[in-house]
Design an enzyme around this catalytic site. Sequence first.
Site, PDB file in Angstrom:
ATOM      1  N   ASP A  72     -11.345  -5.927 -21.675  1.00  0.00           N
ATOM      2  CA  ASP A  72      -9.902  -6.079 -21.518  1.00  0.00           C
ATOM      3  C   ASP A  72      -9.584  -7.546 -21.787  1.00  0.00           C
ATOM      4  O   ASP A  72      -9.927  -8.421 -20.989  1.00  0.00           O
ATOM      5  CB  ASP A  72      -9.483  -5.697 -20.094  1.00  0.00           C
ATOM      6  CG  ASP A  72      -7.973  -5.771 -19.914  1.00  0.00           C
ATOM      7  OD1 ASP A  72      -7.295  -6.462 -20.711  1.00  0.00           O
ATOM      8  OD2 ASP A  72      -7.469  -5.141 -18.967  1.00  0.00           O
ATOM      9  N   ASN A  99      -5.684  -9.335 -32.317  1.00  0.00           N
ATOM     10  CA  ASN A  99      -4.739  -8.307 -32.731  1.00  0.00           C
ATOM     11  C   ASN A  99      -4.121  -7.545 -31.560  1.00  0.00           C
ATOM     12  O   ASN A  99      -3.093  -6.893 -31.726  1.00  0.00           O
ATOM     13  CB  ASN A  99      -5.488  -7.341 -33.686  1.00  0.00           C
ATOM     14  CG  ASN A  99      -4.780  -6.035 -33.872  1.00  0.00           C
ATOM     15  OD1 ASN A  99      -3.780  -5.960 -34.575  1.00  0.00           O
ATOM     16  ND2 ASN A  99      -5.289  -4.977 -33.232  1.00  0.00           N
ATOM     17  N   SER A 154       1.014 -11.583 -34.934  1.00  0.00           N
ATOM     18  CA  SER A 154       2.340 -11.792 -34.358  1.00  0.00           C
ATOM     19  C   SER A 154       3.205 -10.590 -34.731  1.00  0.00           C
ATOM     20  O   SER A 154       2.731  -9.449 -34.711  1.00  0.00           O
ATOM     21  CB  SER A 154       2.883 -13.113 -34.915  1.00  0.00           C
ATOM     22  OG  SER A 154       4.199 -13.328 -34.551  1.00  0.00           O
ATOM     23  N   TYR A 168       9.025  -9.042 -25.819  1.00  0.00           N
ATOM     24  CA  TYR A 168       8.045  -8.899 -26.907  1.00  0.00           C
ATOM     25  C   TYR A 168       8.303  -9.953 -27.983  1.00  0.00           C
ATOM     26  O   TYR A 168       7.390 -10.660 -28.414  1.00  0.00           O
ATOM     27  CB  TYR A 168       8.157  -7.487 -27.476  1.00  0.00           C
ATOM     28  CG  TYR A 168       7.266  -7.195 -28.664  1.00  0.00           C
ATOM     29  CD1 TYR A 168       5.894  -7.034 -28.511  1.00  0.00           C
ATOM     30  CD2 TYR A 168       7.805  -7.056 -29.942  1.00  0.00           C
ATOM     31  CE1 TYR A 168       5.078  -6.743 -29.600  1.00  0.00           C
ATOM     32  CE2 TYR A 168       7.003  -6.775 -31.033  1.00  0.00           C
ATOM     33  CZ  TYR A 168       5.637  -6.614 -30.858  1.00  0.00           C
ATOM     34  OH  TYR A 168       4.842  -6.327 -31.941  1.00  0.00           O
ATOM     35  N   LYS A 172       5.760 -12.996 -29.004  1.00  0.00           N
ATOM     36  CA  LYS A 172       5.235 -13.150 -30.361  1.00  0.00           C
ATOM     37  C   LYS A 172       5.650 -14.502 -30.954  1.00  0.00           C
ATOM     38  O   LYS A 172       4.873 -15.122 -31.687  1.00  0.00           O
ATOM     39  CB  LYS A 172       5.714 -11.996 -31.257  1.00  0.00           C
ATOM     40  CG  LYS A 172       5.102 -10.641 -30.896  1.00  0.00           C
ATOM     41  CD  LYS A 172       3.593 -10.626 -31.060  1.00  0.00           C
ATOM     42  CE  LYS A 172       3.028  -9.216 -31.129  1.00  0.00           C
ATOM     43  NZ  LYS A 172       1.560  -9.188 -31.156  1.00  0.00           N
ATOM     44  N   THR A 203       1.693   2.994 -37.119  1.00  0.00           N
ATOM     45  CA  THR A 203       0.382   3.318 -36.546  1.00  0.00           C
ATOM     46  C   THR A 203       0.568   4.489 -35.570  1.00  0.00           C
ATOM     47  O   THR A 203       1.692   4.862 -35.236  1.00  0.00           O
ATOM     48  CB  THR A 203      -0.182   2.104 -35.788  1.00  0.00           C
ATOM     49  OG1 THR A 203       0.776   1.703 -34.809  1.00  0.00           O
ATOM     50  CG2 THR A 203      -0.435   0.944 -36.729  1.00  0.00           C
TER      51      THR A 203
HETATM   52  N1  LIG Z   1       2.720  -1.273 -35.530  1.00  0.00           N
HETATM   53  C1  LIG Z   1       3.766  -2.079 -35.728  1.00  0.00           C
HETATM   54  O1  LIG Z   1       4.884  -1.663 -36.157  1.00  0.00           O
HETATM   55  C2  LIG Z   1       3.633  -3.550 -35.474  1.00  0.00           C
HETATM   56  C3  LIG Z   1       4.626  -4.414 -35.959  1.00  0.00           C
HETATM   57  C4  LIG Z   1       4.512  -5.775 -35.727  1.00  0.00           C
HETATM   58  C5  LIG Z   1       3.428  -6.261 -35.028  1.00  0.00           C
HETATM   59  N2  LIG Z   1       2.468  -5.392 -34.579  1.00  0.00           N
HETATM   60  C6  LIG Z   1       1.350  -5.954 -33.832  1.00  0.00           C
HETATM   61  O2  LIG Z   1       0.126  -5.517 -34.414  1.00  0.00           O
HETATM   62  C7  LIG Z   1      -0.882  -5.383 -33.401  1.00  0.00           C
HETATM   63  C8  LIG Z   1      -1.516  -4.001 -33.479  1.00  0.00           C
HETATM   64  O3  LIG Z   1      -0.514  -3.011 -33.424  1.00  0.00           O
HETATM   65  P1  LIG Z   1      -0.884  -1.457 -33.605  1.00  0.00           P
HETATM   66  O4  LIG Z   1       0.380  -0.745 -33.878  1.00  0.00           O
HETATM   67  O5  LIG Z   1      -2.031  -1.324 -34.549  1.00  0.00           O
HETATM   68  O6  LIG Z   1      -1.386  -1.112 -32.114  1.00  0.00           O
HETATM   69  P2  LIG Z   1      -2.233   0.150 -31.577  1.00  0.00           P
HETATM   70  O7  LIG Z   1      -1.674   0.479 -30.245  1.00  0.00           O
HETATM   71  O8  LIG Z   1      -2.288   1.236 -32.613  1.00  0.00           O
HETATM   72  O9  LIG Z   1      -3.701  -0.432 -31.415  1.00  0.00           O
HETATM   73  C9  LIG Z   1      -3.947  -1.420 -30.468  1.00  0.00           C
HETATM   74  C10 LIG Z   1      -5.362  -1.241 -29.915  1.00  0.00           C
HETATM   75  O10 LIG Z   1      -5.528  -2.255 -28.926  1.00  0.00           O
HETATM   76  C11 LIG Z   1      -6.192  -1.704 -27.807  1.00  0.00           C
HETATM   77  N3  LIG Z   1      -5.833  -2.495 -26.623  1.00  0.00           N
HETATM   78  C12 LIG Z   1      -4.646  -2.478 -25.953  1.00  0.00           C
HETATM   79  N4  LIG Z   1      -4.690  -3.332 -24.914  1.00  0.00           N
HETATM   80  C13 LIG Z   1      -5.918  -3.909 -24.934  1.00  0.00           C
HETATM   81  C14 LIG Z   1      -6.560  -4.877 -24.122  1.00  0.00           C
HETATM   82  N5  LIG Z   1      -5.927  -5.410 -23.067  1.00  0.00           N
HETATM   83  N6  LIG Z   1      -7.840  -5.252 -24.416  1.00  0.00           N
HETATM   84  C15 LIG Z   1      -8.486  -4.701 -25.487  1.00  0.00           C
HETATM   85  N7  LIG Z   1      -7.922  -3.760 -26.290  1.00  0.00           N
HETATM   86  C16 LIG Z   1      -6.649  -3.371 -26.022  1.00  0.00           C
HETATM   87  C17 LIG Z   1      -5.697  -0.275 -27.737  1.00  0.00           C
HETATM   88  O11 LIG Z   1      -6.621   0.559 -27.015  1.00  0.00           O
HETATM   89  C18 LIG Z   1      -5.574   0.100 -29.224  1.00  0.00           C
HETATM   90  O12 LIG Z   1      -6.753   0.708 -29.702  1.00  0.00           O
HETATM   91  C19 LIG Z   1      -0.169  -5.694 -32.082  1.00  0.00           C
HETATM   92  O13 LIG Z   1      -0.362  -7.045 -31.734  1.00  0.00           O
HETATM   93  C20 LIG Z   1       1.291  -5.455 -32.403  1.00  0.00           C
HETATM   94  O14 LIG Z   1       2.166  -6.179 -31.561  1.00  0.00           O
HETATM   95  C21 LIG Z   1       2.542  -4.055 -34.767  1.00  0.00           C
END
Ligand SMILES: NC(=O)c1ccc[n+]([C@@H]2O[C@H](COP(=O)([O-])OP(=O)(O)OC[C@H]3O[C@@H](n4cnc5c(N)ncnc54)[C@H](O)[C@@H]3O)[C@@H](O)[C@H]2O)c1
Length: 275
Positions: A72, A99, A154, A168, A172, A203
Amino acid sequence: MAENELAEQLIDLTGKVAIVTGAGAGIGREIARWLARAGCDVAINDLDEERTARGVAAVVAEGRRGLAVVADVRESGAVESMIARTISGLGRLDIAVNNVGLMGDAPQAHFTDLVAEDVRSVVDRNLVATILCCVAEAKALKEQGEGGVILNVSSGESTRPALRLAAYGAAKAGINHLTQTMATELGPDGIRVLSIAPGTTLTETVRPVFDDEHVERVIESLPLRRMTEPEELGRMAVFLASDLARCITGQFILADAGAWLSRTRPPIGDADVRP
Ligand SMILES: NC(=O)c1ccc[n+]([C@@H]2O[C@H](COP(=O)([O-])OP(=O)(O)OC[C@H]3O[C@@H](n4cnc5c(N)ncnc54)[C@H](O)[C@@H]3O)[C@@H](O)[C@H]2O)c1
């Protein structure tokens, strides 16, 4: 020289070791896959063991070593041990991608409806976790003494008013600022630090938040009339981690299909949706 030979010469991360946090799913898993495709051995961090194993499998399928480092990343002790296990298991550290993020378990709320517990959850998962990882990674890279690259994930929301996502967006934006400070302090050690700012990327966590109508409205608002794909962020991470980007540091790079230009992303509706 054939075009692909040139590409191989320009981007070859063979012999490098990377760690990607939150790499069991979504964007993190694609970044890990693409780093492996470019030649890296990759440590896969996630909270969830099954997801972690899926991330490792994606790396192994590219013919590289994958190492599971379940932790974590909101806990400093867990983060330090994650980096130590990466170095003892894969031999070194060159590239770190922080990430883990997203909106935590907080509902999307109007600003005046924000409550402390939700704000803390969002800031913890996005900003605090990233800082803790950066500290441990920077220490390890400095000790190794051969430079390195740290990429912090970010969001496009850091660049404009983040309607119903105020905490959020602020967290970021904090990551972008952190990236600048780190790049300045760590540059003399040959360590580059960059933020990757994705636009809306469907995602498995994010897709259920939107109904089809909202997806269409978002696409319509984007200059490229398409959303960012997770694998495109993988390609971008490879470029930024490679020598092709060796004079770039301290920047945040938007990969948002032009969302910043239109600045008109439709606000997420009033529904009690959770990411
Ligand atoms: N998907 C989007 O539209 C989007 C847009 C802008 C930014 N982002 C950023 O991209 C990154 C990934 O997004 P995503 O959509 O792939 O997320 P996601 O939820 O699909 O994947 C995130 C992964 O992180 C793991 N996780 C969560 N908390 C954790 C912790 N405390 N320790 C270890 N692992 C942990 C989860 O189990 C999951 O497998 C994030 O930082 C998000 O803010 C996403």
